[in-house]
Design a protein around this motif. Structure first.
Motif, mmCIF file in Angstrom:
data_model
loop_
_atom_site.group_PDB
_atom_site.id
_atom_site.type_symbol
_atom_site.label_atom_id
_atom_site.label_comp_id
_atom_site.label_asym_id
_atom_site.label_seq_id
_atom_site.Cartn_x
_atom_site.Cartn_y
_atom_site.Cartn_z
ATOM 1 N N GLU A 253 61.561 35.773 66.446
ATOM 2 C CA GLU A 253 60.270 36.431 66.252
ATOM 3 C C GLU A 253 60.249 37.254 64.963
ATOM 4 O O GLU A 253 59.227 37.317 64.272
ATOM 5 N N ASP A 256 59.837 34.797 62.191
ATOM 6 C CA ASP A 256 58.441 34.344 62.118
ATOM 7 C C ASP A 256 57.563 35.423 61.483
ATOM 8 O O ASP A 256 56.659 35.114 60.680
ATOM 9 N N ALA A 257 57.817 36.703 61.854
ATOM 10 C CA ALA A 257 57.020 37.804 61.295
ATOM 11 C C ALA A 257 57.203 37.881 59.783
ATOM 12 O O ALA A 257 56.248 38.105 59.030
ATOM 13 N N THR A 260 55.282 35.039 58.177
ATOM 14 C CA THR A 260 53.836 35.327 58.166
ATOM 15 C C THR A 260 53.487 36.293 57.047
ATOM 16 O O THR A 260 52.491 36.120 56.336
ATOM 17 N N ARG A 263 53.533 34.496 53.753
ATOM 18 C CA ARG A 263 52.348 33.647 53.563
ATOM 19 C C ARG A 263 51.145 34.491 53.171
ATOM 20 O O ARG A 263 50.356 34.111 52.290
ATOM 21 N N ARG A 264 50.995 35.650 53.836
ATOM 22 C CA ARG A 264 49.863 36.520 53.512
ATOM 23 C C ARG A 264 49.957 37.037 52.071
ATOM 24 O O ARG A 264 48.959 37.167 51.376
ATOM 25 N N ALA A 293 51.112 43.716 58.461
ATOM 26 C CA ALA A 293 52.342 42.921 58.491
ATOM 27 C C ALA A 293 53.567 43.825 58.568
ATOM 28 O O ALA A 293 54.561 43.520 59.236
ATOM 29 N N HIS A 296 54.007 44.988 62.001
ATOM 30 C CA HIS A 296 54.465 43.857 62.801
ATOM 31 C C HIS A 296 55.978 43.657 62.601
ATOM 32 O O HIS A 296 56.735 43.455 63.562
ATOM 33 N N ARG A 297 56.408 43.733 61.318
ATOM 34 C CA ARG A 297 57.820 43.530 61.015
ATOM 35 C C ARG A 297 58.674 44.647 61.621
ATOM 36 O O ARG A 297 59.728 44.404 62.200
#
Length: 540
Positions: A253, A256-257, A260, A263-264, A293, A296-297
């Motif tokens: 996870e 994945d974070a 992401t 990508r942003r 983000a 999230h991280r």
């Protein structure tokens, strides 16, 4: 008041600063307690602190009632008479003086109310299988096992309220052990016993495990303790598997974070480059995306850290009982090759080998017999330490002898230095690599031999002998399980299972001997004779 024993914030370290106990709180009440734990955990040290033989660095020991202590290594003055060892010499002398007509007041004061002291002493000796030992004999006339029972008899005569026993079955034959078991089973006060003897530990009411500086209590005897421990370990291993799966999930996870967020960032940079939106709008959008983000991280990093902590906690609960690994190809003995020849041998103790006895190939021989039958003398004669009275003892391969007293090591040298004495041609790296197989890794190989626990000392001695040059193709072991905890006995069994030379093992621990894959059983009872395993289990 009921007898009791309480330790509060007990702290102790060796003179070199090595900590043993740190703030230990412990209480023993009436009944029988088995104190178990790995070698080096501090069991013997704790008993010595309680008995007042060592002084704690901090904390207190409070005992209600009189205390008696049977130490692990019983050393008695060989010149003492048996009645002096039992602590009844003065009362016995006064009694005999009165019987001879001397009515001095001092004799009556010495005796007090203990008019049956001699009868009680003889009865106690009889209960321990020592009826044949007269009170006027000296300690030097009895065997090592009998001296242990004499010390126990002295304690039983004193009738202390709190009795501490440290490896009491060491050096005892099966007959003497049965006597000790009966005494323990009928003890009325507080009894704390440290032992590797499963049969003895199955007589206790509870188990106290000393581990990592703390004590965990288990109700019931040793068999019940093992069942509880097995259930705990199964649960701990399940917890580890769950924690490992959770850790893998949190890593995925977090990965994945991070992907992401990347990508942003790329998308925002693309929008900025193409200038499709006003600059102020793109800046606000970029800051919001980065903030979201980032949170999230951070959330996933925190979850990952928590998962690692849970795994570490779970792993600590799983016990790591390392095994000694021995890989010494030069110790191998081909089947049929002559190893040892005994011909018409008579030892200094009077034990005899009538005719001839030969050992061939990687045979595993158990030497059993009553205390005082001469097993140690026979092994020392085979090892060349004692000259035979007559006949011959000739080893045909390199041999090493592991004595009961483990006096092979130099206490002032480190473990590595001691091994180097036996293998002077080996490099330091080679010695340390081999010591790691005996669980002396890193700094442990630099411990002074004098600071080792009983089990560690045994392991270091075994390493020194088995790593010696030339490699021993015949090992003589005298009561090797003395001073070992049960985990160390398993380690010894695994080490000897992988040893490819011949073995002669003197001992009374029949289950241990059977675990070695014994091929021949020799009973020493005046003469050496071959017997069955069943006969060896109950030597007459």
């Amino acid at each position: 008041m009921h007898p009791s024993l309480t330790c509060t914030s007990l702290t102790f370290a060796w003179p070199d600063g090595t900590p043993v106990l740190d703030g230990l709180d412990l209480a023993f009440g009436p009944g029988r307690t088995g104190l178990v734990g790995a070698n080096g955990a501090g069991k013997s040290t704790l008993l010595k602190l309680v008995a007042g033989e060592l002084t704690p660095a901090g904390g207190t020991v409070r005992v209600t009632g009189e205390i008696g202590h049977l130490p692990q290594n019983v050393t008695l003055d060989t010149a003492l008479r048996v009645d002096e060892t039992l602590g009844i010499a003065a009362r016995r002398a006064a009694l005999h003086a009165i019987e001879a007509g001397d009515a001095s007041e001092e004799h009556f004061e010495t005796i007090g109310d203990d008019w049956d002291v001699e009868e009680r002493a003889l009865a106690t000796l009889g209960e321990l299988g020592l009826a044949h030992i007269a009170l006027d004999r000296t300690v030097g006339e009895v065997s090592g096992g009998e001296s242990v029972l004499l010390r126990l008899a002295a304690l039983l005569l004193r009738r202390p309220d709190v009795l501490l026993l440290d490896e009491p079955t060491n050096n005892l034959d099966l007959y003497a052990r049965r006597r000790l078991y009966a005494a323990v089973a009928s003890w009325p006060g507080v009894l704390v016993v440290v032992s590797h003897d499963r049969e003895l530990l199955d007589l206790v009411d509870r188990i106290a495990e000393l581990r990592a500086g703390g004590v965990t209590w288990y109700g019931g005897n040793f068999s019940a303790y093992e069942e509880s421990l097995a259930a705990e370990q199964e649960a701990a291993e399940r917890t580890v598997r769950v924690a490992e799966a959770d850790l893998r999930k949190q890593k995925r996870e977090l990965s994945d974070a991070r992907a992401t967020l990347a990508r942003r960032k790329r998308y925002g940079q693309k929008m900025n480059d193409q200038k499709r939106e006003p600059k102020i709008v793109m800046g606000a959008r970029r800051r919001a995306a980065q903030e979201s983000a980032g949170k999230h991280r951070i959330l996933h990093e925190e979850r990952l850290a928590e998962a690692k902590e849970r795994l570490d906690d779970a792993a600590e609960a799983v016990r790591d009982d390392d095994e000694i690994r021995v890989d010494l190809p030069y110790t191998a003995v081909p089947p049929g090759r002559g190893v040892l020849v005994l011909r018409d041998l008579e030892t200094a103790h009077g034990a005899r080998v009538a005719g001839g006895l030969e050992l061939r190939g990687p045979e595993r021989v158990a030497l059993v017999g009553r205390n005082g039958s001469g097993k140690t003398t026979l092994l020392r004669t085979i090892a060349g330490e004692l000259a035979p009275v007559s006949g011959e003892a000739r080893a045909l391969v390199p041999l090493r002898f592991l004595p009961q007293r483990l006096d092979v090591l130099d206490g002032g040298l480190t473990v590595a230095e001691n091994v180097a004495r036996f293998a002077p041609g080996a490099t330091d790296n080679r010695i340390r690599a081999r010591l790691a197989r005996f669980l002396f890794r890193g700094a442990r190989a630099d411990q002074k031999a004098a600071t080792l626990s009983g089990g560690e000392r045994f392991r270091a001695t075994l390493a020194a002998l088995m790593l010696a040059e030339p490699a021993p193709q015949l090992l003589l072991l005298d009561e090797p399980t003395n001073n070992l905890d049960l985990a160390s006995v398993r380690q010894l069994t695994s080490a000897l299972a992988s040893y490819e030379g011949a073995l002669i093992v003197a001992g009374h621990d029949v289950p241990f001997l059977e675990s070695l894959g014994i091929t021949r059983w020799l009973l020493l009872d005046g003469e050496v004779r071959e017997v069955t395993a069943e006969e060896a289990g109950f030597p007459l």
